[in-house]
Design a protein around this motif. Structure first.
Motif, PDB file in Angstrom:
ATOM      1  N   THR A 143      68.910  17.861 -45.963  1.00 42.51           N
ATOM      2  CA  THR A 143      69.599  17.033 -46.926  1.00 42.51           C
ATOM      3  C   THR A 143      68.828  16.094 -47.878  1.00 42.51           C
ATOM      4  OG1 THR A 143      71.598  17.024 -45.318  1.00 42.51           O
ATOM      5  CG2 THR A 143      71.548  15.209 -47.001  1.00 42.51           C
ATOM      6  N   GLU A 144      67.896  15.626 -47.304  1.00 44.42           N
ATOM      7  CA  GLU A 144      66.996  14.638 -48.089  1.00 44.42           C
ATOM      8  C   GLU A 144      66.194  15.514 -49.250  1.00 44.42           C
ATOM      9  OE1 GLU A 144      65.597  11.425 -44.671  1.00 44.42           O
ATOM     10  OE2 GLU A 144      64.512  13.279 -45.100  1.00 44.42           O
ATOM     11  N   ARG A 178      81.470  15.935 -37.256  1.00 47.78           N
ATOM     12  CA  ARG A 178      81.721  14.556 -37.805  1.00 47.78           C
ATOM     13  C   ARG A 178      80.730  13.547 -37.611  1.00 47.78           C
ATOM     14  NH1 ARG A 178      85.397  13.619 -34.395  1.00 47.78           N
ATOM     15  NH2 ARG A 178      84.173  11.951 -33.381  1.00 47.78           N
ATOM     16  N   GLU A 179      80.141  13.713 -36.267  1.00 44.13           N
ATOM     17  CA  GLU A 179      78.907  12.790 -36.048  1.00 44.13           C
ATOM     18  C   GLU A 179      77.900  12.859 -37.045  1.00 44.13           C
ATOM     19  OE1 GLU A 179      78.661  13.547 -31.741  1.00 44.13           O
ATOM     20  OE2 GLU A 179      80.716  12.834 -31.465  1.00 44.13           O
ATOM     21  N   LEU A 180      77.337  14.243 -37.180  1.00 45.96           N
ATOM     22  CA  LEU A 180      76.438  14.407 -37.935  1.00 45.96           C
ATOM     23  C   LEU A 180      76.573  13.697 -39.285  1.00 45.96           C
ATOM     24  CD1 LEU A 180      75.339  18.071 -36.964  1.00 45.96           C
ATOM     25  CD2 LEU A 180      74.030  16.334 -36.578  1.00 45.96           C
ATOM     26  N   ARG A 185      75.455   9.644 -43.379  1.00 46.52           N
ATOM     27  CA  ARG A 185      75.901   8.755 -44.209  1.00 46.52           C
ATOM     28  C   ARG A 185      75.424   7.372 -43.954  1.00 46.52           C
ATOM     29  NH1 ARG A 185      82.212   8.292 -43.624  1.00 46.52           N
ATOM     30  NH2 ARG A 185      82.657   9.729 -45.268  1.00 46.52           N
ATOM     31  N   LYS A 186      75.032   7.015 -42.722  1.00 41.54           N
ATOM     32  CA  LYS A 186      74.309   5.616 -42.537  1.00 41.54           C
ATOM     33  C   LYS A 186      72.870   5.744 -43.158  1.00 41.54           C
ATOM     34  CE  LYS A 186      76.370   4.841 -37.936  1.00 41.54           C
ATOM     35  NZ  LYS A 186      76.258   4.947 -36.472  1.00 41.54           N
ATOM     36  N   GLU A 187      72.373   6.763 -43.325  1.00 38.59           N
ATOM     37  CA  GLU A 187      70.925   6.841 -44.420  1.00 38.59           C
ATOM     38  C   GLU A 187      70.995   6.282 -45.515  1.00 38.59           C
ATOM     39  OE1 GLU A 187      68.063   7.555 -42.681  1.00 38.59           O
ATOM     40  OE2 GLU A 187      68.960   7.793 -40.457  1.00 38.59           O
ATOM     41  N   ALA A 188      72.469   6.401 -46.372  1.00 42.45           N
ATOM     42  CA  ALA A 188      72.454   6.162 -47.589  1.00 42.45           C
ATOM     43  C   ALA A 188      71.536   7.001 -48.327  1.00 42.45           C
ATOM     44  CB  ALA A 188      72.457   4.475 -47.857  1.00 42.45           C
ATOM     45  N   ILE A 189      71.538   8.194 -48.138  1.00 42.13           N
ATOM     46  CA  ILE A 189      70.506   8.871 -49.146  1.00 42.13           C
ATOM     47  C   ILE A 189      71.252   8.924 -50.725  1.00 42.13           C
ATOM     48  CG2 ILE A 189      69.292  11.169 -49.427  1.00 42.13           C
ATOM     49  CD1 ILE A 189      69.847  11.508 -46.290  1.00 42.13           C
ATOM     50  N   ALA A 193      77.019  12.026 -50.846  1.00 38.36           N
ATOM     51  CA  ALA A 193      78.009  11.376 -50.743  1.00 38.36           C
ATOM     52  C   ALA A 193      78.605  11.399 -49.241  1.00 38.36           C
ATOM     53  CB  ALA A 193      79.204  11.798 -51.764  1.00 38.36           C
ATOM     54  N   MET A 194      78.432  12.667 -48.747  1.00 38.35           N
ATOM     55  CA  MET A 194      78.968  12.873 -47.261  1.00 38.35           C
ATOM     56  C   MET A 194      80.479  12.428 -47.317  1.00 38.35           C
ATOM     57  SD  MET A 194      77.191  14.478 -45.295  1.00 38.35           S
ATOM     58  CE  MET A 194      75.740  15.338 -45.988  1.00 38.35           C
ATOM     59  N   ASP A 195      81.427  12.777 -48.132  1.00 39.47           N
ATOM     60  CA  ASP A 195      82.803  12.591 -48.088  1.00 39.47           C
ATOM     61  C   ASP A 195      83.407  13.708 -47.249  1.00 39.47           C
ATOM     62  OD1 ASP A 195      82.487   9.896 -49.331  1.00 39.47           O
ATOM     63  OD2 ASP A 195      82.608  11.239 -51.460  1.00 39.47           O
ATOM     64  N   GLU A 196      83.048  14.963 -47.388  1.00 40.42           N
ATOM     65  CA  GLU A 196      83.888  16.042 -47.073  1.00 40.42           C
ATOM     66  C   GLU A 196      83.352  16.698 -45.824  1.00 40.42           C
ATOM     67  OE1 GLU A 196      86.345  16.640 -48.765  1.00 40.42           O
ATOM     68  OE2 GLU A 196      86.198  16.100 -50.812  1.00 40.42           O
TER      69      GLU A 196
END
Length: 227
Positions: A143-144, A178-180, A185-189, A193-196
């Motif tokens: 992701t990064e 969902r947990e992943l 999302r907490k990493e605020a990369i 967006a991690m909305d879906e």
């Protein structure tokens, strides 16, 4: 077709209401692979607005035939790198990005047409050899790395879990996805967006909604059994 669509939409609304979610946060992707343009047109007339396709050539013919309709097209199948130049021209959202190599090629091809291609990262939580998807261990790094690609926008995650006849057996895979999503999302990369959460099909979409699905990919309950 219209009755089947309404039945699916009613089931989506009921389960969303039951678990305290706004039904508008769950979108129906009608999986139209192997279905003719006429069948898809019938589904559009019945109220379907998003269609999921697995095969480039078949999808291209349908998308061209139905270009006058204001619908959205999602690519949900396994994607080979050499098809990237076609898929960025045809699809609004790609659900099945699972390697940095593929992401780089999509980024390159999207750049050529000045497009920001929205994608989901496919995760293989069950570690099934027969299925594509990034492993849980490599997901954060992938992701990064993808977030650095200027013509891609990561919108969330997708899963095709192991097949079970009992939806409850699939629930742990949905909850893990969902947990992943929440962890990333907490990493605020930046650029992520991690909305879906694309998860849930005809046999288990209600369980997926209970676990946070925002996109449910449903074919059989809408179009009937495929030949």
């Amino acid at each position: 077709m219209k009755e089947r669509l309404e039945s699916v939409k009613d089931r989506i609304r009921q389960v969303a209401d039951k678990c305290g979610r706004n039904p508008e946060t769950v979108r129906l992707v009608a999986v139209s692979k192997t279905m003719s343009a006429d069948k898809v047109r019938e589904a559009i007339d019945g109220g379907a607005a998003i269609f999921g396709e697995n095969y480039i050539q078949e999808a291209r013919e349908k998308i061209e035939a139905l270009s006058s309709y204001p619908v959205s097209w999602h690519f949900i199948g396994h994607l080979q790198t050499n098809k990237a130049k076609y898929v960025v021209k045809l699809f609004d959202l790609i659900h099945s990005v699972d390697t940095l190599k593929l992401a780089r090629e999509l980024n390159k091809q999207a750049g050529k047409i000045n497009k920001i291609q929205e994608i989901l990262i496919q995760v293989n939580i069950g570690e099934e050899a027969s299925k594509s998807g990034a492993s849980v261990k490599e997901l954060k790094k992938l992701t990064e790395d993808i977030s650095q690609l200027e013509n891609l926008a990561v919108r969330g995650l997708m899963i095709i879990p192991p097949f079970y006849n009992e939806p409850e057996k699939v629930r742990p895979f949905f909850s893990t996805l969902r947990e992943l999503r929440d962890e990333i999302r907490k990493e605020a990369i930046p650029n992520v967006a991690m909305d879906e959460l694309s998860m849930g099909m005809t046999g288990d979409f209600e369980t997926a909604i209970e676990e946070g699905a925002t996109l449910v990919r449903i074919g059989t309950a809408i179009f009937g059994e495929r030949k």
